[in-house]
Write a protein that holds these residues in place. Structure first.
Motif, mmCIF file in Angstrom:
data_model
loop_
_atom_site.group_PDB
_atom_site.id
_atom_site.type_symbol
_atom_site.label_atom_id
_atom_site.label_comp_id
_atom_site.label_asym_id
_atom_site.label_seq_id
_atom_site.Cartn_x
_atom_site.Cartn_y
_atom_site.Cartn_z
ATOM 1 N N UNK A 50 0.773 -1.095 0.194
ATOM 2 C CA UNK A 50 -0.005 0.175 -0.043
ATOM 3 C C UNK A 50 0.860 1.091 0.266
ATOM 4 N N UNK A 51 1.714 1.366 0.845
ATOM 5 C CA UNK A 51 2.703 2.465 0.991
ATOM 6 C C UNK A 51 3.548 2.746 -0.009
ATOM 7 N N UNK A 52 4.177 1.590 -0.674
ATOM 8 C CA UNK A 52 5.217 1.642 -1.711
ATOM 9 C C UNK A 52 4.582 2.093 -3.059
ATOM 10 N N UNK A 53 3.058 1.742 -3.271
ATOM 11 C CA UNK A 53 2.565 2.214 -4.554
ATOM 12 C C UNK A 53 1.751 3.551 -4.404
ATOM 13 N N UNK A 54 0.748 3.765 -3.304
ATOM 14 C CA UNK A 54 -0.011 4.725 -3.221
ATOM 15 C C UNK A 54 1.055 5.865 -2.693
ATOM 16 N N UNK A 55 1.881 5.614 -1.975
ATOM 17 C CA UNK A 55 2.583 6.740 -1.446
ATOM 18 C C UNK A 55 3.209 7.388 -2.498
ATOM 19 N N UNK A 56 4.018 7.127 -3.324
ATOM 20 C CA UNK A 56 4.730 7.970 -4.424
ATOM 21 C C UNK A 56 3.605 8.275 -5.517
ATOM 22 N N UNK A 57 2.713 7.466 -5.745
ATOM 23 C CA UNK A 57 1.664 7.552 -6.701
ATOM 24 C C UNK A 57 0.803 9.011 -6.186
ATOM 25 N N UNK A 74 -4.611 0.240 -14.106
ATOM 26 C CA UNK A 74 -3.422 -0.189 -15.175
ATOM 27 C C UNK A 74 -2.060 0.133 -14.528
ATOM 28 N N UNK A 75 -1.924 1.359 -13.714
ATOM 29 C CA UNK A 75 -0.580 1.562 -13.171
ATOM 30 C C UNK A 75 -0.162 0.429 -12.083
ATOM 31 N N UNK A 76 -1.403 0.387 -11.418
ATOM 32 C CA UNK A 76 -1.079 -1.076 -10.137
ATOM 33 C C UNK A 76 -0.925 -2.231 -10.725
ATOM 34 N N UNK A 77 -1.480 -2.612 -11.949
ATOM 35 C CA UNK A 77 -1.225 -3.758 -12.562
ATOM 36 C C UNK A 77 0.320 -4.236 -13.018
ATOM 37 N N UNK A 78 0.707 -2.994 -13.557
ATOM 38 C CA UNK A 78 2.306 -2.864 -14.000
ATOM 39 C C UNK A 78 3.007 -3.111 -12.920
ATOM 40 N N UNK A 79 2.738 -2.367 -11.835
ATOM 41 C CA UNK A 79 3.482 -2.656 -10.546
ATOM 42 C C UNK A 79 3.538 -3.738 -10.022
ATOM 43 N N UNK A 80 2.404 -4.677 -9.827
ATOM 44 C CA UNK A 80 2.296 -5.775 -9.377
ATOM 45 C C UNK A 80 2.900 -6.789 -10.436
ATOM 46 N N UNK A 81 3.042 -6.636 -11.691
ATOM 47 C CA UNK A 81 3.643 -7.372 -12.703
ATOM 48 C C UNK A 81 5.186 -7.348 -12.402
ATOM 49 N N UNK A 82 5.687 -6.122 -11.970
ATOM 50 C CA UNK A 82 7.160 -6.274 -11.733
ATOM 51 C C UNK A 82 7.586 -6.728 -10.356
ATOM 52 N N UNK A 83 6.501 -6.833 -9.332
ATOM 53 C CA UNK A 83 6.664 -7.477 -8.118
ATOM 54 C C UNK A 83 6.901 -8.924 -8.305
ATOM 55 N N UNK A 84 5.940 -9.600 -9.197
ATOM 56 C CA UNK A 84 5.741 -10.935 -9.460
ATOM 57 C C UNK A 84 7.056 -11.620 -9.848
ATOM 58 N N UNK A 92 2.270 -11.286 -3.328
ATOM 59 C CA UNK A 92 0.871 -10.422 -3.579
ATOM 60 C C UNK A 92 0.183 -11.247 -4.784
ATOM 61 N N UNK A 93 -0.778 -11.919 -4.473
ATOM 62 C CA UNK A 93 -1.490 -12.804 -5.282
ATOM 63 C C UNK A 93 -2.840 -12.246 -6.015
ATOM 64 N N UNK A 94 -3.411 -11.081 -5.556
ATOM 65 C CA UNK A 94 -4.719 -10.573 -5.996
ATOM 66 C C UNK A 94 -4.506 -9.743 -7.134
ATOM 67 N N UNK A 95 -5.517 -9.641 -7.912
ATOM 68 C CA UNK A 95 -5.303 -8.607 -8.984
ATOM 69 C C UNK A 95 -5.628 -7.048 -8.518
ATOM 70 N N UNK A 96 -5.435 -6.009 -9.710
ATOM 71 C CA UNK A 96 -5.206 -4.936 -9.035
ATOM 72 C C UNK A 96 -6.690 -4.081 -8.651
#
Length: 474
Positions: A27-34, A50-60, A67-71
């Motif tokens: 939550x903090x690493x994505x929503x904080x900078x965004x 779309x932005x969170x989906x790209x971020x999760x793809x890099x984490x996977x 983190x297994x749920x979708x955006x």
């Protein structure tokens, strides 16, 4: 604060819940900078998904099973009532869900940022700030003319002494440590202001929501409700928070203040001895955006008063208003404890009757033969001229043209852009400008009409008449 207050905050405050959540790092690493670092306002659900989906793809790619749920699932969880880290709403004039950060997210992100080890902690600038503020408080409340005159003479003597030293070639400058100390204090205060604006906006929104609930539950006379609503609107303006915000907003809107701020920030960022923060270079524009969002919330409350004063609509839709208020009152009553099962039963107007003899008898259809072969002598030669004449419109090139001609935080008409960069592929290239889809480019179509001259693919001059189009860089 006593034990009960702290325990109540631990259970109910969204910022504390965020720090206790198992996915708090995500939550903090994505929503904080965004939202916080980039000072974003409400964004459409499709953009942030779309932005969170790209971020999760890099984490996977580095940690597949964490983190297994979708955006969309994460955004729904973060905006739920038991979380309170995102605000989910429909802006006026839009049918798409928008997400916005809450003050709780700002508090949690600022607390985490404050935990990082710092190689340099300035104290001198904060001491001077405290002394200057105390001096303003003491002398600003002084009513004795003699004391006020003595203070003004002391300031004038200090300024005269500094002027005399400057005329004699004695210039006292701050050393590198003092400059870094003061810049660190300026950067921290600038970021805190943005977080404070978010909280002020949330407080005004709470007052607006309270006024809407009061309208929904009111059962007395219209005049009494109007008097109470106007009193609530006056309380916002007359409160300490409202007066302080209005004074800040008026000062920031001053052309002289904006010019002075821009010149000072530019001068600071040209100093090679200071490791400047790129966000601080345009922080005064971020202040204006945040203040405008807060003003919009106050204008929303005023709009509610205007609608309530419309007697014509009130009389014509009296029955509809009663039904809507009944629904709103019921919704407010079950807001804290919503029903588990919601169902709807509709009684059929009658029993359907089907008689066997009313059905038509079987009617066999004659067999249909389809001959899809074309005789060789009847086939026409294919006309490939239209196919080969197709042109590819490079929207990336059009976006680069807009970024080159339109500076950030400004706008320009499409006709001016085409005048500077004439079209090369006719009307298709003009339509390509209307289809631009980028985060830093916004297209707005107004009701006014305009004419745009251009040359078609054959070089013939043409004129297209269309709505006035404004291209902006938010």
């Amino acid at each position: 604060m006593d034990l009960d207050d702290i325990d109540r905050l631990r259970e109910r405050h969204p910022a504390w819940r965020l720090m206790r959540a198992h996915n708090a790092p995500l939550v903090l690493s994505f929503l904080g900078p965004y939202f916080v670092d980039e000072n974003r306002a409400a964004v459409p659900a499709s953009t942030i998904e779309s932005r969170l989906d790209d971020y999760l793809y890099d984490l996977h790619r580095t940690d597949p099973g964490r983190y297994t749920n979708d955006a969309s699932t994460y955004l729904d969880d973060w905006s739920a009532a038991d979380a309170g880290w995102l605000r989910r709403h429909y802006p006026v004039g839009s049918d798409q869900v928008h997400y916005d950060a809450t003050p709780a997210l700002h508090k949690a992100y600022a607390w985490v940022e404050g935990m990082r080890a710092r190689t340099f902690i300035g104290t001198e600038s904060r001491l001077h700030t405290v002394i200057d503020l105390l001096r303003q408080i003491v002398h600003g409340a002084e009513t004795d003319p003699e004391t006020r005159i003595a203070e003004l003479e002391r300031r004038r003597a200090a300024i005269d002494a500094e002027l005399a030293d400057a005329r004699n070639g004695i210039i006292r400058t701050l050393d590198e440590t003092a400059l870094r100390d003061r810049y660190q204090q300026v950067a921290a205060t600038a970021r805190e202001l943005l977080a404070d604006f978010r909280e002020v906006e949330d407080n005004f929104r709470a007052l607006d929501r309270s006024a809407r609930e009061k309208i929904a539950r009111w059962e007395g006379g219209k005049g009494e409700l109007l008097a109470e609503l106007i009193s609530s609107r006056a309380d916002i303006t007359a409160s300490d928070q409202g007066r302080s915000f209005q004074a800040f907003y008026d000062f920031l809107l001053s052309e002289d203040s904006q010019t002075e701020l821009d010149q000072m920030l530019d001068a600071v960022h040209r100093m090679p001895i200071i490791a400047t923060d790129r966000r601080l270079r345009t922080v005064h524009h971020d202040w204006l955006d945040a203040a405008e969002r807060t003003q919009h919330t106050v204008r929303t409350l005023s709009e509610q008063l205007r609608r309530f004063l419309d007697d014509h609509v009130w009389l014509e839709n009296k029955r509809i208003m009663q039904l809507v208020r009944g629904i709103e009152t019921a919704a407010l009553a079950v807001r804290e404890t919503p029903p588990a099962d919601i169902g709807l039963t509709v009684n059929a107007p009658g029993v359907p009757i089907s008689l066997p003899l009313e059905r038509p008898l079987y009617d066999p259809q004659p067999e249909t033969r389809v001959d899809s072969l074309v005789e060789p002598d009847t086939s026409d030669p294919a006309d490939l001229e239209t196919l080969l004449a197709q042109r590819y419109i490079d929207t990336a090139r059009l976006a680069d043209t807009v970024r080159e001609l339109v500076p950030p935080r400004t706008s320009a008409s499409l006709s001016d852009i085409i005048q500077q960069r004439p079209v090369q592929h006719g009307i298709a290239e003009i339509l390509g400008y209307l289809s631009l889809d980028a985060d830093d480019i916004a297209i707005r179509i107004d009701d006014e009409t305009t004419t745009i001259p251009y040359d078609d693919s054959a070089g013939n001059p043409k004129i297209v008449r269309m709505r006035h189009v404004t291209v902006s860089r938010p």
